[in-house]
Write an enzyme that holds these catalytic residues in place. Structure first.
Site, PDB file in Angstrom:
ATOM      1  N   TYR A  49      36.720  27.010  35.798  1.00  0.00           N
ATOM      2  CA  TYR A  49      36.706  26.423  37.144  1.00  0.00           C
ATOM      3  C   TYR A  49      37.095  27.569  38.062  1.00  0.00           C
ATOM      4  CZ  TYR A  49      37.745  23.071  40.900  1.00  0.00           C
ATOM      5  OH  TYR A  49      37.748  22.354  42.079  1.00  0.00           O
ATOM      6  N   THR A  50      36.130  28.104  38.837  1.00  0.00           N
ATOM      7  CA  THR A  50      36.380  29.343  39.580  1.00  0.00           C
ATOM      8  C   THR A  50      36.454  29.145  41.106  1.00  0.00           C
ATOM      9  OG1 THR A  50      34.011  29.769  39.515  1.00  0.00           O
ATOM     10  CG2 THR A  50      35.335  30.886  37.860  1.00  0.00           C
TER      11      THR A  50
ATOM     12  N   ASP B  27      43.210  38.392  37.820  1.00  0.00           N
ATOM     13  CA  ASP B  27      44.305  39.034  38.558  1.00  0.00           C
ATOM     14  C   ASP B  27      45.171  38.004  39.285  1.00  0.00           C
ATOM     15  OD1 ASP B  27      41.831  38.582  39.919  1.00  0.00           O
ATOM     16  OD2 ASP B  27      42.602  39.606  41.679  1.00  0.00           O
TER      17      ASP B  27
ATOM     18  N   TYR C 136      44.465  27.625  40.960  1.00  0.00           N
ATOM     19  CA  TYR C 136      43.524  28.362  40.103  1.00  0.00           C
ATOM     20  C   TYR C 136      44.288  29.361  39.224  1.00  0.00           C
ATOM     21  CZ  TYR C 136      40.110  31.984  38.834  1.00  0.00           C
ATOM     22  OH  TYR C 136      39.365  32.900  38.142  1.00  0.00           O
TER      23      TYR C 136
HETATM   24  N1  NAP Z   1      34.488  35.411  39.909  1.00  0.00           N
HETATM   25  C1  NAP Z   1      35.569  36.174  40.046  1.00  0.00           C
HETATM   26  O1  NAP Z   1      35.759  36.848  41.074  1.00  0.00           O
HETATM   27  C2  NAP Z   1      36.577  36.273  38.940  1.00  0.00           C
HETATM   28  C3  NAP Z   1      37.731  37.037  39.133  1.00  0.00           C
HETATM   29  C4  NAP Z   1      38.658  37.144  38.100  1.00  0.00           C
HETATM   30  C5  NAP Z   1      38.436  36.494  36.901  1.00  0.00           C
HETATM   31  N2  NAP Z   1      37.323  35.738  36.745  1.00  0.00           N
HETATM   32  C6  NAP Z   1      37.154  35.035  35.469  1.00  0.00           C
HETATM   33  O2  NAP Z   1      36.005  35.562  34.827  1.00  0.00           O
HETATM   34  C7  NAP Z   1      35.326  34.529  34.101  1.00  0.00           C
HETATM   35  C8  NAP Z   1      33.876  34.515  34.481  1.00  0.00           C
HETATM   36  O3  NAP Z   1      33.755  34.268  35.862  1.00  0.00           O
HETATM   37  P1  NAP Z   1      32.319  34.169  36.584  1.00  0.00           P
HETATM   38  O4  NAP Z   1      32.456  34.848  37.893  1.00  0.00           O
HETATM   39  O5  NAP Z   1      31.246  34.564  35.621  1.00  0.00           O
HETATM   40  O6  NAP Z   1      32.246  32.593  36.840  1.00  0.00           O
HETATM   41  P2  NAP Z   1      31.143  31.796  37.662  1.00  0.00           P
HETATM   42  O7  NAP Z   1      29.994  32.663  38.010  1.00  0.00           O
HETATM   43  O8  NAP Z   1      31.854  31.052  38.734  1.00  0.00           O
HETATM   44  O9  NAP Z   1      30.631  30.742  36.582  1.00  0.00           O
HETATM   45  C9  NAP Z   1      31.454  29.759  36.065  1.00  0.00           C
HETATM   46  C10 NAP Z   1      30.897  29.352  34.711  1.00  0.00           C
HETATM   47  O10 NAP Z   1      31.740  28.320  34.189  1.00  0.00           O
HETATM   48  C11 NAP Z   1      30.914  27.270  33.774  1.00  0.00           C
HETATM   49  N3  NAP Z   1      31.610  25.995  33.840  1.00  0.00           N
HETATM   50  C12 NAP Z   1      32.299  25.467  34.888  1.00  0.00           C
HETATM   51  N4  NAP Z   1      32.754  24.235  34.555  1.00  0.00           N
HETATM   52  C13 NAP Z   1      32.373  24.011  33.266  1.00  0.00           C
HETATM   53  C14 NAP Z   1      32.538  22.931  32.362  1.00  0.00           C
HETATM   54  N5  NAP Z   1      33.202  21.810  32.701  1.00  0.00           N
HETATM   55  N6  NAP Z   1      32.028  23.038  31.115  1.00  0.00           N
HETATM   56  C15 NAP Z   1      31.336  24.150  30.759  1.00  0.00           C
HETATM   57  N7  NAP Z   1      31.122  25.190  31.573  1.00  0.00           N
HETATM   58  C16 NAP Z   1      31.637  25.123  32.812  1.00  0.00           C
HETATM   59  C17 NAP Z   1      29.728  27.287  34.726  1.00  0.00           C
HETATM   60  O11 NAP Z   1      28.738  26.507  34.149  1.00  0.00           O
HETATM   61  P3  NAP Z   1      27.173  26.458  34.583  1.00  0.00           P
HETATM   62  O12 NAP Z   1      26.563  27.550  33.821  1.00  0.00           O
HETATM   63  O13 NAP Z   1      26.767  25.095  34.134  1.00  0.00           O
HETATM   64  O14 NAP Z   1      27.148  26.620  36.061  1.00  0.00           O
HETATM   65  C18 NAP Z   1      29.472  28.783  34.789  1.00  0.00           C
HETATM   66  O15 NAP Z   1      28.740  29.219  33.680  1.00  0.00           O
HETATM   67  C19 NAP Z   1      36.102  33.248  34.392  1.00  0.00           C
HETATM   68  O16 NAP Z   1      37.002  33.013  33.345  1.00  0.00           O
HETATM   69  C20 NAP Z   1      36.863  33.554  35.656  1.00  0.00           C
HETATM   70  O17 NAP Z   1      38.064  32.790  35.738  1.00  0.00           O
HETATM   71  C21 NAP Z   1      36.373  35.634  37.718  1.00  0.00           C
END
Ligand code: NAP
Length: 299
Positions: A62-63, A103, A126
Site C-alpha cells: 500500500y504505497t 526510508d 505508511y
Molecule cells: N514508490 C516509492 O517511492 C517507494 C519508496 C520507498 C519504498 N518503496 C517500496 O518499494 C516497493 C515497491 O514500490 P512501487 O513503487 O513499485 O509500488 P507501486 O508502483 O505503488 O505498486 C504497488 C504494487 O502493490 C500492489 N498491491 C497493492 N495492493 C495490493 C494487494 N492488496 N494485493 C496485492 N498486490 C497489491 C499493486 O498491485 P497492482 O499490480 O494490482 O496495481 C502494485 O503492483 C514497495 O514495498 C514500497 O513500499 C516505494
C-alpha cells in the site's frame, strides 16, 4: 532461477520483468486476483506454493502515503499482515525472501545518511505499517533480506518524474519542496540490484546476506533539485521544461508528515552483496527520455 514477485503493475514488479528478460531469471508476477495481500492468508500461501518459486520478492505494498493516514486498517493489512503471510509461505517452502521497505521508517531528523542500525521512528501511517511489515517478515523467516529503498521513479505507473512532466505541459513554473533531501532511485536500477541479491541468496546461505539493507541510487538531491534535473533531461530530448520555484515543506501541507532527511547509506549492500546502484542523475536522464518518447507516441 524462478523469481516470484508480488504485484503486477507496480514500478518494481514491471522493472523486474523488463530487466529479467532473456537472462538466467524467470520473473513470475503474482498479484490480484490470484494473490491479494488484504485477502485470505490460505489463498496467499497456496498462490505462492503453486507458483513454485526458487525465491520470493515481496514488492507489492500500500504505497499511497497520504491516503494511508485515513486508511490505517487497510495499510496495515497490506503492509504488515500480508507480508507476514508471504514470509510464512517462503518459510514453509524453504526458499529465501526479499522484502522491500522504505526510508519512511525514519523520522528524518538525523543530519547524515541513515545506516541500517539507526533507530527507526516513522512519522506516518505508511511508514509505521512498513516498519511493522519489516519486523513481521524478519520474525517469521530468518532467510530474508529487507531492502529499504526511497524516492522510486520509473517509466511505469505513477511517480514524481511523470507528475513533473505532466505539470510542465500546461504551466510555466512548478513549486517544489526544497527542504527534504533523499536519494531518487530508479526502479530499473533497483530491479538490477534485486537480481544480484536474489542470485547471492539462492546460491549461498551465509547469514550476513540476510537482514536489513539500504538500497538507493548513488548521490542525493532535494525534490526541487530532482525536478530541475528532470526538466534539464527533458529539454535535451525536446520534452517539456519549466522553472522550478523552491518552496518549504511548510508551504505544501500534506496529510502525512515526510522526513526532512530521507538519505540512506547503501554501503552495507555493497560490502555484503557487491551491489552499488548508479548515480541518480544518469538514471533520471534515461527514464525521462523514455517517458517523453512514450508521451509523444501517445499524442
Ligand atoms: N514508490 C516509492 O517511492 C517507494 C519508496 C520507498 C519504498 N518503496 C517500496 O518499494 C516497493 C515497491 O514500490 P512501487 O513503487 O513499485 O509500488 P507501486 O508502483 O505503488 O505498486 C504497488 C504494487 O502493490 C500492489 N498491491 C497493492 N495492493 C495490493 C494487494 N492488496 N494485493 C496485492 N498486490 C497489491 C499493486 O498491485 P497492482 O499490480 O494490482 O496495481 C502494485 O503492483 C514497495 O514495498 C514500497 O513500499 C516505494
Amino acid at each position: 532461477m524462478r523469481i516470484v514477485v508480488t504485484g503486477r503493475e507496480g514500478q518494481v514488479v514491471r522493472s523486474l520483468v523488463e530487466r529479467g528478460k532473456g537472462g538466467a531469471f524467470e520473473i513470475v508476477p503474482l498479484g490480484r486476483p490470484d494473490l491479494d495481500l488484504a485477502g485470505s492468508g490460505d489463498a496467499m500461501v497456496s498462490a505462492i506454493e503453486s507458483a513454485r518459486p526458487d525465491i520470493v520478492v515481496s514488492a507489492a505494498a500500500y504505497t499511497q502515503v497520504d491516503k494511508a493516514e485515513h486508511d490505517r486498517e487497510l495499510a496495515y493489512a497490506i503492509n504488515e499482515v500480508g507480508p507476514r503471510t508471504i514470509a510464512q509461505a517462503a518459510h514453509r517452502l524453504g526458499v529465501p525472501l526479499i522484502h522491500l521497505s522504505t526510508d519512511y521508517v525514519f523520522d528524518g531528523n538525523k543530519h547524515s545518511p541513515y545506516v541500517e542500525t539507526d533507530v527507526t521512528g516513522p512519522t506516518s501511517v505508511y511508514g509505521e505499517s512498513k516498519l511493522a511489515g519489516e519486523q513481521a517478515v524478519l520474525a517469521q523467516h530468518e532467510n530474508s533480506a529487507v531492502l529499504r529503498t526511497a524516492w522510486v521513479y520509473s517509466p511505469f505507473g505513477a511517480n514524481f518524474v511523470k507528475t513533473m512532466l505532466r505539470l510542465a505541459r500546461d504551466r510555466d513554473e512548478v513549486e517544489v519542496v526544497a527542504d527534504q533531501r533523499g536519494n531518487p532511485s530508479s526502479a530499473l536500477d533497483i530491479a538490477d540490484g534485486i537480481l544480484v541479491v536474489a542470485a547471492n541468496m539462492v546460491g549461498d546461505d551465509n547469514s550476513d546476506q540476510r537482514g536489513i539493507f539500504h538500497m538507493t541510487s548513488n548521490g542525493e538531491a532535494s525534490w526541487a533539485e530532482f525536478a530541475e534535473a528532470i526538466f534539464e533531461a527533458s529539454a535535451e530530448v525536446g520534452g517539456p521544461a519549466v522553472r522550478v520555484k523552491h518552496i518549504r515543506t511548510a508551504d505544501y501541507p500534506t496529510a502525512a508528515r515526510r522526513p526532512p532527511n530521507s538519505r540512506l547509506d547503501s554501503g552495507k549492500l555493497f560490502r555484503i552483496h557487491g551491489v552499488r546502484l548508479p548515480n541518480w542523475r544518469a538514471s533520471t536522464k534515461d527514464v525521462v527520455e523514455r517517458v517523453v518518447r512514450m508521451t509523444d507516441q501517445e499524442s
